[in-house]
Structure formats: structure tokens, C-alpha cells
Design a protein around this motif. Structure first.
Motif, PDB file in Angstrom:
ATOM      1  N   THR A  70      -5.348   2.562  -9.098  1.00 27.30           N
ATOM      2  CA  THR A  70      -6.340   2.305 -10.151  1.00 27.30           C
ATOM      3  C   THR A  70      -6.255   0.870 -10.677  1.00 27.30           C
ATOM      4  N   THR A  71      -5.039   0.481 -11.074  1.00 28.76           N
ATOM      5  CA  THR A  71      -4.827  -0.817 -11.721  1.00 28.76           C
ATOM      6  C   THR A  71      -5.235  -1.945 -10.766  1.00 28.76           C
ATOM      7  N   SER A 160       4.554   8.598  -6.390  1.00 18.77           N
ATOM      8  CA  SER A 160       4.295   7.592  -7.420  1.00 18.77           C
ATOM      9  C   SER A 160       4.124   8.271  -8.789  1.00 18.77           C
ATOM     10  N   TYR A 213      -6.768   3.288  -0.884  1.00 15.06           N
ATOM     11  CA  TYR A 213      -5.600   2.433  -1.168  1.00 15.06           C
ATOM     12  C   TYR A 213      -5.058   1.856   0.143  1.00 15.06           C
ATOM     13  N   LYS A 285       6.613   0.151  -5.831  1.00 17.77           N
ATOM     14  CA  LYS A 285       6.942  -0.162  -4.429  1.00 17.77           C
ATOM     15  C   LYS A 285       5.717  -0.678  -3.689  1.00 17.77           C
ATOM     16  N   GLY A 286       4.574  -0.058  -3.969  1.00 17.61           N
ATOM     17  CA  GLY A 286       3.335  -0.502  -3.336  1.00 17.61           C
ATOM     18  C   GLY A 286       3.329  -0.348  -1.825  1.00 17.61           C
TER      19      GLY A 286
HETATM   20  S1  PPS Z   1      -2.163   4.828 -12.936  1.00 23.45           S
HETATM   21  O1  PPS Z   1      -1.018   5.076 -13.867  1.00 23.45           O
HETATM   22  O2  PPS Z   1      -2.715   6.102 -12.465  1.00 23.45           O
HETATM   23  O3  PPS Z   1      -3.186   3.966 -13.499  1.00 23.45           O
HETATM   24  O4  PPS Z   1      -1.483   4.101 -11.680  1.00 23.45           O
HETATM   25  P1  PPS Z   1      -2.274   3.366 -10.518  1.00 23.45           P
HETATM   26  O5  PPS Z   1      -2.572   1.991 -10.923  1.00 23.45           O
HETATM   27  O6  PPS Z   1      -3.377   4.228 -10.034  1.00 23.45           O
HETATM   28  O7  PPS Z   1      -1.219   3.351  -9.331  1.00 23.45           O
HETATM   29  C1  PPS Z   1      -0.008   2.660  -9.360  1.00 23.45           C
HETATM   30  C2  PPS Z   1       0.412   2.477  -7.915  1.00 23.45           C
HETATM   31  O8  PPS Z   1      -0.346   1.378  -7.347  1.00 23.45           O
HETATM   32  C3  PPS Z   1       0.572   0.436  -6.798  1.00 23.45           C
HETATM   33  N1  PPS Z   1       0.007  -0.930  -6.818  1.00 23.45           N
HETATM   34  C4  PPS Z   1      -0.078  -1.705  -5.724  1.00 23.45           C
HETATM   35  N2  PPS Z   1       0.232  -1.453  -4.431  1.00 23.45           N
HETATM   36  C5  PPS Z   1       0.033  -2.477  -3.553  1.00 23.45           C
HETATM   37  N3  PPS Z   1      -0.444  -3.692  -3.887  1.00 23.45           N
HETATM   38  C6  PPS Z   1      -0.766  -3.980  -5.169  1.00 23.45           C
HETATM   39  N4  PPS Z   1      -1.238  -5.191  -5.476  1.00 23.45           N
HETATM   40  C7  PPS Z   1      -0.607  -2.955  -6.153  1.00 23.45           C
HETATM   41  N5  PPS Z   1      -0.815  -2.880  -7.483  1.00 23.45           N
HETATM   42  C8  PPS Z   1      -0.433  -1.625  -7.860  1.00 23.45           C
HETATM   43  C9  PPS Z   1       1.794   0.586  -7.690  1.00 23.45           C
HETATM   44  O9  PPS Z   1       2.929  -0.028  -7.126  1.00 23.45           O
HETATM   45  C10 PPS Z   1       1.885   2.110  -7.774  1.00 23.45           C
HETATM   46  O10 PPS Z   1       2.314   2.699  -6.543  1.00 23.45           O
HETATM   47  P2  PPS Z   1       3.845   3.033  -6.209  1.00 23.45           P
HETATM   48  O11 PPS Z   1       3.794   3.846  -4.945  1.00 23.45           O
HETATM   49  O12 PPS Z   1       4.396   3.813  -7.347  1.00 23.45           O
HETATM   50  O13 PPS Z   1       4.514   1.718  -6.007  1.00 23.45           O
END
Ligand code: PPS
Length: 318
Positions: A70-71, A160, A213, A285-286
Motif C-alpha cells: 500500500t505505502t 508481513s 506487488y 524486508k520487501g
Molecule cells: S500497510 O500497513 O498495510 O499499509 O502495509 P503496506 O504498505 O501495504 O505493506 C508493507 C510491505 O510493503 C513493503 N514495501 C516495499 N517492498 C519493496 N520495495 C519497496 N519500495 C517497498 N516499500 C514497502 C514493506 O517492506 C512491507 O513488506 P514486508 O514483507 O513486511 O517487508
């Protein structure tokens, strides 16, 4: 219009945390297959006012199941929609530029009235929500503003979500127990399958852009171009390259306007816990397929069955 059921199921109780408790199952009276698990506070504060919210055709919504990127999507969409305004992006919190509609409903102690923030934003309004389609404002389906929906494979999403719940909400259970609640559809915002299906089924409507994603991970430039087209924007190759650097994992992780550090500190202090970025950061972790390092075979099988149960034609890329 709705049935609000207080479930008599031990699994729900396992999810009670200092921030979210007293879960109820909200379902449509005329179609009980449409249901969603939310805290009672959401019903008290947000259910009706969100349903009846006025929508404008120049709104730009990001809707996702929690933890699906989302973010990341919000920052991409906001930047593309705002002529790559780095100055504002680096000065104003993403949560203020792109407020979270039902945040107060799920965290009643949150100090801002997020519904009012969204309603009163100067237009065009950029609004984030994790609500399933049937709980979103009725006018979304008649006024038809632009909606970007991002999906993620449920195994990484569930992992996550566990880390979010454990570190931010104070969940004390194990990851295995968490996966059980996830596949039994008793998790907050559950069921994930139906959440995704409802948007997948309308993905060809011109006001919907359905992203993954995993595609953003594999080829961010391509997804940026999709969003540009969707928002009728045109940027040069150099501008796209610069934007992709701004959106990279490391850049988002260190960007205090986006990485939610202050929010996490605040939430954890309410729960009497100390923020330690060595242990947990929101931008964590992403990875695609990171679940393989964190889940047991049993939990993976549970999630595989869960995905199969949905019987939709989405192929998640693991
Ligand atoms: S929320 O709380 O529902 O709004 O969270 P959300 O933003 O949907 O999800 C957070 C996960 O997105 C990953 N993330 C990224 N991954 C890759 N690249 C970028 N630039 C990026 N930005 C956010 C974030 O690390 C969370 O995933 P996990 O698996 O926990 O790392």
C-alpha cells in the motif's frame, strides 16, 4: 443492510491486542458471502459515515488488503499524480498527503479524526483504504473516481501482516497461530481471498488499475508507466528513472516522510513498548518469497490450500 455478529470462536480472541479488540463479523444481509472482520470500534465510528461519504470524480484512491504494498503504491501514485513534486513529498508525511480513511475506526486512540481529514482534503483528494469493496462508500461505484488496487501473494502478505501485528499491535501469539487465524478468515480485514476477487472481477473497468506487488518488484518502470497512463501523465525516461530511485526499497526505508517511524514510536509507546529499529521497521524486508524463510511446511500448506479455495484465475507470482 448489515448483520453484525459477535463470533463465538476462540480464534478471534487470540487476535485481541491493545489496539484492536472485540472483533465482529460484518456481513451484508442480502448476501452473507460478503463479510469482513473488523473491530467493534470500526462499526461504532466509521461503518455508516464511510458508506455514505461523498465521492468526487477527481479523487484518487489506493485500496489494498493490508501489507500488499500500500505505502509503496501510495507514494508512486501520489508522485505521478503531483507532477513529481519532490519538494512536498520530502516535506510532508505520506500519511498527511494520502490519509488512511478508517484508521480511527480500527485504532480509536489515534489522535486524529481520519475520516474528517479525508473528507476535508483539498481536491483532488488522495485517499487510502484497506476496506473490502462492499464496505467502501456507495458513491465509489456510481461516481467512479480512479482506484488503484494492489495485490500481493497471500503467503508474503500473511508473514508481513504477522510482523506488523506482533511489533506494532502487540500480538503475543506465534506466527503459526497467526497463519491459522489468517486461513480461517478471522483476521482483521479477512477474508483476503474475497477482498482480492472483488477487485479482480472489476479490473477491466476504466477507473480501476489492478497492480501486483510482485510486478512492482520485478519491473517498477513498467508499473510506473501503467500508473502514468492511468493518470494521464507523461514523463521523460530520466524522470521515470529518478522516480524509480525515489521508490526503491532502500530509499523508502530511509525516508522519514514515508517509513512511518513516528507512528510506530507513538503506537508502541501507548502499548508501553520501546521502538527498536534493529528489531522491526515498517519497511521491513520487501522480498518476494520471503515466507520460505519464516514459515513451517504446515503453515505453507495451509496457505496453499487457502489460495486454492478461492478458485479464481489470478496467478500469484511467488
Ligand atoms: S500497510 O500497513 O498495510 O499499509 O502495509 P503496506 O504498505 O501495504 O505493506 C508493507 C510491505 O510493503 C513493503 N514495501 C516495499 N517492498 C519493496 N520495495 C519497496 N519500495 C517497498 N516499500 C514497502 C514493506 O517492506 C512491507 O513488506 P514486508 O514483507 O513486511 O517487508
Amino acid at each position: 443492510m448489515y448483520n453484525i455478529e459477535v463470533p463465538d470462536d476462540e480464534l478471534y480472541k487470540k487476535l485481541d491486542t491493545p489496539f484492536n479488540k472485540d472483533f465482529v463479523k460484518i456481513s451484508l444481509k442480502n448476501d452473507p458471502t460478503k463479510f469482513c472482520v473488523m473491530p467493534q470500534s470500526f462499526v461504532d465510528l466509521d461503518l455508516e459515515r464511510i458508506k455514505n461519504m461523498e465521492i468526487f470524480e477527481d479523487d484518487v484512491w489506493v485500496v489494498t488488503y493490508p501489507k500488499c504494498g500500500t505505502t509503496w503504491t501510495q507514494e508512486m501514485v501520489w508522485m505521478i499524480g503531483h507532477n513529481l513534486d519532490y519538494k512536498t513529498s520530502l516535506e510532508v508525511l505520506l500519511d498527511d498527503r494520502y490519509p488512511f480513511l478508517e484508521l480511527q475506526g480500527i485504532v480509536p486512540s489515534y489522535p486524529k479524526n481520519m475520516f474528517d481529514e479525508c473528507v476535508n482534503m483539498p481536491r483532488p483528494r488522495y485517499i487510502k483504504s484497506h476496506l473490502p469493496a462492499f464496505l467502501l462508500p456507495d458513491q465509489l461505484w456510481t461516481v467512479k473516481p480512479k482506484i488503484v488496487y494492489t495485490a500481493r501473494n497471500p503467503k508474503d502478505t500473511a508473514v508481513s501482516y504477522f510482523h506488523h501485528y506482533h511489533n506494532m499491535n502487540g500480538y503475543q501469539g506465534t506466527i503459526g497461530d497467526f497463519i491459522k487465524t489468517f486461513v480461517n478468515d478471522v483476521m482483521m480485514y479477512a477474508p483476503m481471498n474475497n477482498h482480492v476477487i472483488d477487485f479482480w472481477n472489476i479490473r477491466s473497468q476504466p477507473n480501476i488499475l489492478f497492480l501486483f506487488y510482485e510486478d512492482m518488484k520485478r519491473n517498477l518502470k513498467q508499473e510506473v508507466r501503467k500508473v502514468m497512463k492511468f493518470l494521464d501523465k507523461d514523463y521523460s525516461q530520466d524522470e521515470i528513472d529518478k522516480l524509480c530511485s525515489h521508490l526503491s526499497f532502500d530509499s523508502i526505508k530511509s525516508n522519514k516522510m514515508i517509513n512511518k517511524e513516528n507512528d510506530i514510536k507513538h503506537l508502541m509507546s501507548i502499548a508501553g513498548r520501546e521502538y527498536n529499529p534493529e528489531k522491526f521497521t515498517f519497511i521491513r524486508k520487501g522480498k518476494v518469497g520471503g515466507y520460505k524463510q519464516e514459515l513451517t511446511r504446515e503453515s505453507i500448506e495451509m496457505l496453499d490450500k487457502y489460495i486454492k479455495k478461492a478458485e479464481f484465475d489470478i496467478e500469484y507470482h511467488f
